[in-house]
Motif scaffolding. Structure first.
Motif, PDB file in Angstrom:
ATOM      1  N   ALA A 117     -75.252 -22.177  14.349  1.00 51.25           N
ATOM      2  CA  ALA A 117     -75.216 -23.609  14.096  1.00 51.25           C
ATOM      3  C   ALA A 117     -76.298 -23.745  13.050  1.00 51.25           C
ATOM      4  O   ALA A 117     -77.337 -23.054  13.036  1.00 51.25           O
ATOM      5  CB  ALA A 117     -75.466 -24.357  15.473  1.00 51.25           C
ATOM      6  N   SER A 119     -78.690 -26.396  10.300  1.00 58.74           N
ATOM      7  CA  SER A 119     -79.222 -27.711  10.216  1.00 58.74           C
ATOM      8  C   SER A 119     -79.432 -27.803   8.956  1.00 58.74           C
ATOM      9  O   SER A 119     -80.205 -27.038   8.098  1.00 58.74           O
ATOM     10  CB  SER A 119     -80.163 -27.985  11.180  1.00 58.74           C
ATOM     11  N   SER A 169     -66.782 -20.366  14.895  1.00 58.85           N
ATOM     12  CA  SER A 169     -66.807 -21.794  14.732  1.00 58.85           C
ATOM     13  C   SER A 169     -65.563 -21.720  13.748  1.00 58.85           C
ATOM     14  O   SER A 169     -64.752 -22.991  14.182  1.00 58.85           O
ATOM     15  CB  SER A 169     -68.144 -22.032  13.768  1.00 58.85           C
ATOM     16  N   GLY A 196     -76.061 -31.641   9.835  1.00 59.64           N
ATOM     17  CA  GLY A 196     -75.576 -30.296   9.870  1.00 59.64           C
ATOM     18  C   GLY A 196     -74.706 -30.151   8.845  1.00 59.64           C
ATOM     19  O   GLY A 196     -73.900 -30.817   8.210  1.00 59.64           O
ATOM     20  N   THR A 199     -70.319 -28.736  10.002  1.00 60.91           N
ATOM     21  CA  THR A 199     -70.078 -29.582  11.151  1.00 60.91           C
ATOM     22  C   THR A 199     -68.618 -29.521  11.669  1.00 60.91           C
ATOM     23  O   THR A 199     -67.783 -29.436  10.798  1.00 60.91           O
ATOM     24  CB  THR A 199     -70.402 -31.029  10.756  1.00 60.91           C
ATOM     25  N   HIS A 202     -66.877 -29.605  17.481  1.00 60.83           N
ATOM     26  CA  HIS A 202     -67.696 -29.315  18.776  1.00 60.83           C
ATOM     27  C   HIS A 202     -68.956 -29.758  18.658  1.00 60.83           C
ATOM     28  O   HIS A 202     -69.414 -29.907  19.756  1.00 60.83           O
ATOM     29  CB  HIS A 202     -67.803 -27.738  18.859  1.00 60.83           C
ATOM     30  N   ASP A 203     -69.387 -30.049  17.684  1.00 61.69           N
ATOM     31  CA  ASP A 203     -70.858 -30.671  17.413  1.00 61.69           C
ATOM     32  C   ASP A 203     -70.895 -32.321  17.679  1.00 61.69           C
ATOM     33  O   ASP A 203     -72.031 -32.708  17.731  1.00 61.69           O
ATOM     34  CB  ASP A 203     -71.063 -30.237  15.996  1.00 61.69           C
ATOM     35  N   SER A 230     -71.448 -36.089   7.278  1.00 63.70           N
ATOM     36  CA  SER A 230     -70.802 -35.157   8.246  1.00 63.70           C
ATOM     37  C   SER A 230     -69.253 -35.274   8.381  1.00 63.70           C
ATOM     38  O   SER A 230     -68.463 -34.492   8.720  1.00 63.70           O
ATOM     39  CB  SER A 230     -71.551 -34.934   9.561  1.00 63.70           C
TER      40      SER A 230
END
Length: 625
Positions: A117, A119, A169, A196, A199, A202-203, A230
């Motif tokens: 993940a 950011s 992902s 993020g 994205t 799941h996020d 996003s």
């Protein structure tokens, strides 16, 4: 090699720029990885008072091999610590291509796996506080629990945590997106954005998911509203994965429609980064989906193709005409070059000379093992590329081996799933070398044709300067030779001219002057060129060719009137002559002295070329002394 060359290279290829720069006696700045946001290099510039120059250095996070560390410009890091860091000293011995390769590898080493993940913010500004949770019996907390559609609940169950392939992902996103492909929602509750880069569903929270699918439903129905960044990327990732489209072509068309109506429609305060990513993905998507080469070309930036075209001309100049070569030189030389006095006063000759000299020095051979083209633009680079690496993209289909030959200086190749790009990198161009070549040619043109505003030589490489001088002299000889060539005249055309002149004379003369017909015809023929056997020519107007021997020559008197600004047309009418013939005769008579035409004729008007006024007065003065 200079540090600036590296900065230009990584900005063009990896979109990496300097950050956190401050100035003091020790100047430092940082470079961050384009995907992880982690620091990957520390740039250091220190003023050396002994040498009077800046000493440039870079600490690079890179697990260098023993071969790399053997290079004399690969040194110990100055500020960073650990075996994963190396130092690079920038000096005359630093190999540019090797340093570019090191940075490519360093970026590749720092790339995250797809299940990591990321950011956008390296530091979080979130402040957490204790929030009391009311669990008392019958409390509003339990009563107001918001409804979650069953489709979203089922979609969440599709997420798998046991994939160790590095594509966790992307695989999960594609599986869930396919399940939600036709889902629509109508939720208008308040939600906050998620920060993020990669994205995925799941996020997002349940509310955020409902808000996203509501916005997506509106977009698919042609209704556009402002939303979070996003959500925008999430919608783009769906189309790249073929979600909501019938084919790869349909995906691209919908992406372009989205760019036109939403991104260009004023729904974003700053769309620069999204547009940059989209245009990059257009090209990379067309490559991995096996589009035709003509279709791929549509997604290459125009300025890139224009640069390639100019490079191709300069590399294979023998296949192009003088104007094409000149325009290619102009593309790289810049606007100041086009404002040169040599182009303003002797444009046609200058174009011929620039093209001739470039072709000559290109064929002349190598200097230090490199052609003149390589000295100016570097070598063709064969670089690894990773299409759609900075997007959430998944395609289970195996990519077939394919070659895209875009033009003579750019191509893309896929073999065993690995992509390569062959092209010339702008960061490797030696613009200073090209500008010095152009400057030297410009200087010689000004000297040769006495144009004024003379330039000083500034070619550092005398070997190239010598080649330019030889080529320039040959070009000037060819120009002068072509100017002195006689033109073969069609005698039927000459006869028509005479007949037309006879009719014009008859219409203009009064009755008592008609008897002078023969004299006028003789005057007309006297000023034309006669030919032997239709090939060799000689000028019969020998009196005018010897101006100094006949001071009362009518042509000379007309020239004096033109120079003085008097009414020369009266002399022409009184002597029953033609402006075009007079102009040609005078130009021919003065060509040997001036080396160019001194008069220009348009209709019945004759104009003096003002650049030669002083030279003409000197010649006329010498005749009457």
């Amino acid at each position: 090699m200079e540090l600036k060359e590296l900065l230009d290279y990584i900005k063009e290829k990896h979109n990496i720029e300097e950050h956190d720069r401050w100035d003091s006696f020790l100047t430092m700045s940082r470079l961050y990885h384009p995907l992880t946001g982690k620091m990957m290099a520390l740039l250091i510039k220190e003023w050396n008072s002994n040498t009077g120059r800046w000493a440039e250095h870079c600490d690079l996070k890179y697990d260098a091999s023993l071969f790399d560390r053997m290079k004399e410009y690969i040194v110990a890091p100055l500020r960073m610590h650990g075996s994963s860091w190396v130092g690079i000293s920038f000096n005359d011995k630093t190999d540019r291509d090797h340093i570019f390769e090191l940075f490519d590898k360093a970026v590749l080493q720092g790339n995250p796996s797809k299940d990591t993940a990321l950011s956008d913010n390296r530091k979080s500004n979130t402040v957490y506080t204790d929030t009391p949770l009311p669990f008392a019996k019958g409390s509003d907390f339990l009563k107001k629990k918001e409804y979650i559609p069953e489709k979203i609940t089922e979609m969440r169950k599709l997420y798998r945590y046991d994939d160790c392939s590095g594509q966790l992902s992307a695989k999960n996103f594609y599986r869930q997106a396919k399940f939600m492909e036709d889902y629509e929602d109508d939720y208008h509750g308040q939600v906050c954005d998620i920060s993020g880069y990669f994205t995925t569903y799941h996020d997002l929270s349940d509310k955020q998911l409902r808000a996203y699918f509501t916005w997506r439903t509106e977009v698919r129905n042609g209704v556009y509203n402002k939303t979070f960044t996003s959500f925008i990327y999430l919608y783009i990732y769906e189309l790249l994965c073929g979600i909501g489209s019938s084919s790869p072509v349909d995906s691209l068309n919908k992406l372009k429609e989205f760019e036109e109506k939403f991104i260009e429609g004023g729904f974003l305060e700053d769309s620069t980064q999204i547009k940059r990513n989209l245009h990059r993905w257009y090209l990379e998507y067309s490559l991995v989906k096996g589009f035709s080469v003509d279709e791929v070309k549509k997604y290459i930036e125009k300025d890139v193709l224009d640069r390639d075209h100019a490079l191709e001309i300069l590399k294979k100049s023998g296949n192009y005409n003088d104007m094409e070569i000149f325009e290619a030189i102009s593309f790289f030389a810049g606007k100041r070059f086009l404002n040169s006095v040599s182009l303003k006063k002797e444009r046609e000759k200058s174009i011929i000379i620039y093209a001739y000299v470039w072709k000559f020095i290109l064929k002349a051979g190598n200097i230090d093992g490199k052609s003149i083209f390589t000295h100016c633009f570097g070598r063709l680079q064969n670089r690894s590329i990773y299409p759609l690496l900075n997007a959430v993209y998944r395609d289970d289909k195996v990519i077939s081996d394919i070659d895209y030959i875009v033009n003579g200086v750019r191509s893309y190749h896929c073999k065993s799933g690995r992509w390569k790009e062959k092209s010339y990198i702008r960061a490797c161009f030696n613009k200073k070398k090209l500008v010095s070549i152009v400057h030297e040619i410009d200087r010689l043109i000004r000297d040769e044709f006495k144009l004024g505003y003379y330039l000083k030589p500034n070619m550092e490489d005398t070997r190239i300067a010598d080649l330019i001088a030889v080529a320039f002299n040959e070009a000037v000889k060819e120009i002068k030779h072509n100017e002195r060539k006689r033109i073969n005249v069609d005698f039927s055309v000459l006869k028509k001219i005479r007949n037309d002149a006879e009719i014009t004379k008859t219409n203009l003369l009064v009755d008592e002057d008609i008897d002078e017909k023969d004299d006028i015809q003789n005057t007309i023929e006297k000023h034309y060129i006669e030919y032997d056997d239709g090939n060799k020519s000689k000028t019969e107007n020998s009196d005018f060719n010897k101006i100094s021997e006949k001071s009362d020559d009518i042509n000379l008197n007309i020239l004096k009137y033109i120079v003085a600004g008097k009414d020369y047309k009266q002399l022409i009418r009184l002597n029953n002559m033609f402006t075009s013939i007079i102009t040609d005769n005078i130009n021919e008579a003065f060509f040997e002295e001036i080396g160019d035409n001194i008069l220009e004729c348009e209709g019945d008007e004759i104009y003096l070329v003002e650049d030669y006024r002083e030279d003409i007065l000197n010649i006329i003065g010498e005749i009457y002394e």
